[in-house]
Design a protein around this motif. Structure first.
Motif, PDB file in Angstrom:
ATOM      1  N   PRO A  33       0.878  -1.774  -0.139  1.00  0.00           N
ATOM      2  CA  PRO A  33      -0.243  -0.058   0.190  1.00  0.00           C
ATOM      3  C   PRO A  33       1.047   1.168   0.033  1.00  0.00           C
ATOM      4  CG  PRO A  33      -0.725  -1.373   1.767  1.00  0.00           C
ATOM      5  CD  PRO A  33       0.112  -2.028   1.099  1.00  0.00           C
ATOM      6  N   MET A  34       2.412   1.375   0.583  1.00  0.00           N
ATOM      7  CA  MET A  34       2.833   2.713   0.757  1.00  0.00           C
ATOM      8  C   MET A  34       3.364   2.932  -0.665  1.00  0.00           C
ATOM      9  SD  MET A  34       6.379   3.432   2.545  1.00  0.00           S
ATOM     10  CE  MET A  34       5.147   2.811   4.283  1.00  0.00           C
ATOM     11  N   LEU A  35       3.729   1.734  -1.344  1.00  0.00           N
ATOM     12  CA  LEU A  35       4.806   2.062  -2.955  1.00  0.00           C
ATOM     13  C   LEU A  35       3.292   2.200  -3.460  1.00  0.00           C
ATOM     14  CD1 LEU A  35       7.443  -0.449  -3.112  1.00  0.00           C
ATOM     15  CD2 LEU A  35       7.355   2.293  -2.729  1.00  0.00           C
ATOM     16  N   TYR A  36       2.350   1.997  -3.666  1.00  0.00           N
ATOM     17  CA  TYR A  36       0.976   1.772  -3.664  1.00  0.00           C
ATOM     18  C   TYR A  36       0.236   3.350  -3.864  1.00  0.00           C
ATOM     19  CZ  TYR A  36      -3.278   2.450  -5.281  1.00  0.00           C
ATOM     20  OH  TYR A  36      -4.581   2.739  -6.632  1.00  0.00           O
ATOM     21  N   GLU A  37       0.639   4.668  -2.548  1.00  0.00           N
ATOM     22  CA  GLU A  37       0.341   5.370  -2.647  1.00  0.00           C
ATOM     23  C   GLU A  37       1.112   6.227  -3.489  1.00  0.00           C
ATOM     24  OE1 GLU A  37       0.435   8.679   1.317  1.00  0.00           O
ATOM     25  OE2 GLU A  37      -0.539   6.479   1.524  1.00  0.00           O
ATOM     26  N   VAL A  38       2.863   6.714  -3.375  1.00  0.00           N
ATOM     27  CA  VAL A  38       3.690   6.688  -4.178  1.00  0.00           C
ATOM     28  C   VAL A  38       3.248   6.933  -5.569  1.00  0.00           C
ATOM     29  CG1 VAL A  38       6.009   7.410  -4.778  1.00  0.00           C
ATOM     30  CG2 VAL A  38       5.545   6.204  -2.544  1.00  0.00           C
ATOM     31  N   PHE A  39       3.731   5.367  -6.143  1.00  0.00           N
ATOM     32  CA  PHE A  39       2.882   5.249  -7.500  1.00  0.00           C
ATOM     33  C   PHE A  39       1.784   5.707  -8.247  1.00  0.00           C
ATOM     34  CE2 PHE A  39       6.631   2.766  -7.158  1.00  0.00           C
ATOM     35  CZ  PHE A  39       7.413   3.570  -6.934  1.00  0.00           C
ATOM     36  N   SER A  40       0.647   5.869  -7.506  1.00  0.00           N
ATOM     37  CA  SER A  40      -0.293   5.859  -8.129  1.00  0.00           C
ATOM     38  C   SER A  40      -0.935   7.852  -7.740  1.00  0.00           C
ATOM     39  CB  SER A  40      -1.769   5.421  -6.848  1.00  0.00           C
ATOM     40  OG  SER A  40      -2.102   6.084  -5.840  1.00  0.00           O
ATOM     41  N   ARG A  41       0.515   8.421  -6.819  1.00  0.00           N
ATOM     42  CA  ARG A  41      -0.033   9.381  -7.260  1.00  0.00           C
ATOM     43  C   ARG A  41       0.358   9.650  -8.755  1.00  0.00           C
ATOM     44  NH1 ARG A  41       3.393  11.413  -3.152  1.00  0.00           N
ATOM     45  NH2 ARG A  41       3.142   9.445  -1.300  1.00  0.00           N
TER      46      ARG A  41
END
Length: 141
Positions: A33-41
């Motif tokens: 979820p942490m990296l998803y948040e970074v990349f989804s931005r």
């Protein structure tokens, strides 16, 4: 992005000096979820990442988002990351003025230039001295 933020799928692939491919960013939300948040931005739906190292330390990664041809994306990124590692190592040793090449242990270009400058100064100060120079450029052999 701090190294500690790399989730386990990335960390495992990077430890093996392998690239990592995310074909569906939405599915990645569950695994990290942490990296998803970074990349989804950045509104990415797919991503290819490859680590690069300085000597044996992971120092970063390069990537391409939204690759059109997955069969080429990962190999090209692996080549790019290898090239980045080589450039980083070369710039470090040139900056530090290494006296020997780290691979061959032969005189480095920096040390060679210093030595030639010293010898030329000696000849200018003593016109009777002779100088013979032999130079082998063994790059890209």
């Amino acid at each position: 992005m701090p190294r500690d933020d790399l989730g386990s799928p990335f960390a495992r692939a990077f430890r093996e000096n392998s690239g990592y491919y995310i074909s569906d960013m939405a599915a990645f939300k569950e695994t990290d979820p942490m990296l998803y948040e970074v990349f989804s931005r950045q509104e990415l739906s797919s991503l290819v990442l490859c680590p690069f190292y300085f000597e044996t330390d992971l120092v970063g990664f390069v990537g391409v988002d939204e690759p059109k041809d997955m069969s080429l994306a990962l190999p090209v990124m692996q080549i790019a990351s290898s090239h980045m590692s080589g450039l980083l190592q070369k710039s470090f040793y040139v900056e530090k003025g290494a006296s020997a090449d780290s691979v061959t242990n032969l005189c480095s270009v920096t040390a060679f230039r210093h030595h030639v400058a010293y010898e030329l100064a000696e000849i200018q100060a003593n016109p009777g001295l002779k100088l013979d120079l032999v130079h082998f450029d063994i790059r890209n052999f």
